[in-house]
Design a protein around this motif. Structure first.
Motif, short mmCIF file in Angstrom:
data_model
loop_
_atom_site.label_atom_id
_atom_site.label_comp_id
_atom_site.label_asym_id
_atom_site.label_seq_id
_atom_site.Cartn_x
_atom_site.Cartn_y
_atom_site.Cartn_z
N VAL A 110 6.11 38.98 29.20
CA VAL A 110 6.19 38.44 28.00
C VAL A 110 7.56 37.84 27.79
CG1 VAL A 110 6.30 39.20 25.33
CG2 VAL A 110 4.83 40.40 26.94
N HIS A 111 7.48 36.56 27.51
CA HIS A 111 8.78 35.88 27.32
C HIS A 111 9.23 36.01 25.99
CE1 HIS A 111 8.29 33.19 31.16
NE2 HIS A 111 6.96 33.92 30.92
N ALA A 112 10.23 36.65 25.64
CA ALA A 112 10.75 37.00 24.36
C ALA A 112 12.19 37.28 24.40
CB ALA A 112 9.90 38.17 23.67
N ASN A 113 12.98 37.06 23.50
CA ASN A 113 14.36 37.14 23.48
C ASN A 113 15.02 38.07 22.47
OD1 ASN A 113 15.96 35.72 25.77
ND2 ASN A 113 14.56 34.17 24.99
N ARG A 114 14.34 37.88 21.09
CA ARG A 114 14.82 38.59 20.12
C ARG A 114 14.13 39.99 19.85
NH1 ARG A 114 18.50 35.66 17.05
NH2 ARG A 114 18.35 33.44 17.28
N GLN A 115 15.05 41.03 19.23
CA GLN A 115 14.68 42.19 19.17
C GLN A 115 13.14 42.48 18.54
OE1 GLN A 115 17.63 44.82 17.30
NE2 GLN A 115 16.16 46.35 16.52
N LYS A 116 12.98 41.57 17.41
CA LYS A 116 11.58 41.82 16.73
C LYS A 116 10.52 41.56 17.74
CE LYS A 116 8.99 40.34 12.65
NZ LYS A 116 8.70 41.57 12.32
N GLN A 117 10.77 40.26 18.55
CA GLN A 117 9.80 39.96 19.39
C GLN A 117 9.46 41.07 20.48
OE1 GLN A 117 11.87 36.27 20.77
NE2 GLN A 117 10.00 35.25 20.35
N ILE A 118 10.47 41.48 20.86
CA ILE A 118 10.44 42.58 21.90
C ILE A 118 9.69 43.79 21.33
CG2 ILE A 118 11.53 44.04 23.65
CD1 ILE A 118 13.70 42.04 23.85
N GLU A 119 10.04 44.28 20.33
CA GLU A 119 9.22 45.51 19.60
C GLU A 119 7.88 45.06 19.39
OE1 GLU A 119 12.96 47.02 16.95
OE2 GLU A 119 11.66 45.49 15.95
N PRO A 158 3.72 29.68 35.17
CA PRO A 158 3.38 28.43 34.18
C PRO A 158 3.78 28.67 32.70
CG PRO A 158 1.75 30.29 34.24
CD PRO A 158 2.79 30.75 35.24
N GLN A 159 3.93 27.37 32.18
CA GLN A 159 4.34 27.45 30.88
C GLN A 159 3.30 27.04 29.74
OE1 GLN A 159 7.69 24.66 31.12
NE2 GLN A 159 8.93 25.88 32.33
N GLY A 160 3.72 27.61 28.45
CA GLY A 160 2.46 27.45 27.49
C GLY A 160 2.95 27.60 26.16
N GLU A 161 2.06 27.81 25.13
CA GLU A 161 2.38 28.04 23.95
C GLU A 161 2.22 29.72 23.61
OE1 GLU A 161 1.19 25.78 20.46
OE2 GLU A 161 0.44 24.33 21.78
N ARG A 162 1.10 30.10 24.38
CA ARG A 162 1.07 31.81 24.24
C ARG A 162 0.60 32.27 25.53
NH1 ARG A 162 3.10 30.65 20.45
NH2 ARG A 162 2.62 30.77 18.36
N HIS A 168 1.42 35.65 32.12
CA HIS A 168 2.57 35.19 31.35
C HIS A 168 2.42 34.82 29.86
CE1 HIS A 168 5.64 35.05 34.53
NE2 HIS A 168 4.50 35.31 35.14
N LEU A 169 2.99 35.50 29.08
CA LEU A 169 2.45 35.51 27.63
C LEU A 169 3.83 34.98 26.98
CD1 LEU A 169 0.79 35.84 24.82
CD2 LEU A 169 1.65 38.24 24.93
N TYR A 170 3.95 33.84 26.39
CA TYR A 170 4.95 33.29 25.52
C TYR A 170 4.87 33.83 23.99
CZ TYR A 170 6.31 30.68 29.45
OH TYR A 170 6.40 30.33 30.87
#
Length: 435
Positions: free
Chosen positions: A259-268, A157-161, A188-190
């Motif tokens: 958790v859908h995340a790409n950048r370092q800060k998001q992953i941290e 599923p897709q969404g905002e959060r 799934h968390l965006y």
């Protein structure tokens, strides 16, 4: 196609929790293919003299593979089964069926037509929504994807959060129930995105303020879920809430948080959340995951890398950066698999895996990343490899499955059932040949 909406209801503890499903069907036959699903395997089959890519025990040349009742029974040079049908696979390659991760397969038919897009719903907190309830096993897209060797897909599923729960499905089925394959429950968390900060102080502060607000909203969602889980454990619930009730397996360690995340800060930030509640974490996207190997390995996090065929995320990175990241993840000992965030375009999954071979992965590692490693991340047992006891999900090809110019896929089996490889595109091709 079906349109699904789940209405949250808060009811007393002595009343069953209700999920009100409001469904409407679109009558147009455009959204239903006419390929008949295969029947259960009735005859044993021996594939003789093939090159078998087992994934877990190397590549076996000029060998035989025996399947019966939907499972692989034996692999070796000498197999005797008088009742079995014989298929001469000389000069053929046999691969495990490919598993496409992070797809909207069966949820989207035509991207620009909102009535045919059931991939997301409104709201920031929808953990109770299940993608499988909106999955369309008759989607025209499915036959066009499995012809490239993809036998299973993770429907997301897709969404905002917090968007809901994913499912693992077979690419050949009559109904939702037929399609569903047992796997570990996944939410799934965006993760909120924070772009490059502007130099203007007011704009910078505004952007930072919004990001802090987004993180606070997330913290509130998971804190409420945690309190609910504590009350449930202590048997002190005064009322039931289907959102938090659905999340109990996550807090109990029986589900994974994607958790859908790409950048370092998001992953941290995502790792910090996982540590706080002891969640089993899977990073989806994962462009910067290789930079945080110690942090991710500390909590045994996994990665579904989906950016193989993308451009670099930063202007100062080399053009081939996206291709190299799977090899960097491998070097960092981070468990990972390759995904392809799409519906119809997920057919390019083997191409994406093949691209990584030119930038650091071996062919065996690349194949494993879209078969066995994908199955392991989803908690799907007996899938993703060719060995006795594994499901007979097979792809028979005249060439290298990771090279689109040489693949020549001839047969696909799902649980030992030979799947019809006809599809809408081939039908149209044959039609216009006669013009």
């Amino acid at each position: 196609m079906k349109k699904l909406t789940v209405l949250n209801q808060v009811v007393s503890s002595n009343t069953l929790t209700l999920s009100v499903l409001v469904c409407s069907a679109l009558s147009s036959t455009v959204f239903a293919h006419d390929i008949v699903p295969a029947t259960a395997q009735s005859n044993s089959i021996i594939f003789k003299n093939a090159t078998v890519h087992t994934v877990i025990d190397g590549v076996k040349h000029n060998t035989n593979l025996f399947i019966q009742d939907g499972f692989i029974k034996a692999i070796g040079p000498e197999i005797s089964a008088p009742e079995a049908l014989i298929f001469d696979a000389s000069n053929k390659h046999i691969y495990p069926g490919l598993i496409a991760l992070d797809t909207s397969m069966g949820l989207v038919e035509v991207e620009m037509m909102r009535p045919s897009n059931d991939s997301y719903d409104i709201g920031l907190s929808n953990p109770q929504l299940e993608a499988i309830t909106a999955f369309n096993p008759d989607s025209e897209i499915i036959p066009t994807v499995r012809v490239n060797g993809i036998t299973h897909a993770q429907v997301v599923p897709q969404g905002e959060r917090l968007a809901g729960q994913s499912a693992l499905v077979s690419m050949d089925s009559w109904t939702i129930e037929d399609a569903l394959v047992p796997s570990t429950m996944g939410f799934h968390l965006y993760w909120p995105k924070q772009g490059a900060l502007p130099q203007d102080e007011k704009k910078r502060e505004k952007q930072l303020k919004q990001h802090r607000k987004d993180l606070k909203q997330l913290a509130t969602i998971f804190e409420e879920g945690y309190r609910y889980s504590l009350a449930s454990k202590a048997k002190k619930l005064s009322k039931q809430d289907i959102r938090w009730q659905s999340m109990l397996p996550l807090y109990q360690g029986d589900a994974q948080l994607f958790v859908h995340a790409n950048r370092q800060k998001q992953i941290e930030e995502a790792v910090s959340l996982a540590k706080q509640y002891g969640f089993k974490l899977v990073i989806v996207g994962g462009y910067d995951a290789w930079r945080l190997c110690e942090l991710l390995n500390e909590i045994e996090a996994k990665v579904i890398y989906t950016k193989t065929l993308s451009l670099p995320m930063r202007k100062d990175e080399p053009l081939e950066m996206s291709f190299k990241i799977p090899a960097l993840l491998k070097q960092a000992n981070i468990p990972f698999a390759l995904g392809f965030t799409s519906d119809w375009n997920s057919r390019n999954l083997p191409l994406a895996a093949g691209q990584t071979v030119a930038y650091g992965l071996s062919k065996e590692e690349a194949l494993q990343s879209i078969t066995l490693d994908a199955a392991k991340i989803l908690g799907a047992e007996s899938m993703g490899a060719l060995a006795p006891g594994y499901a007979a999900n097979l792809v028979i090809s005249g060439g290298d499955i990771l090279d689109p110019m040489m693949t020549k896929i001839e047969k696909v089996y799902i649980d030992g059932r030979e799947v019809d490889l006809n599809n809408r595109q081939q039908q149209l091709y044959q039609k216009y040949l006669k013009r």
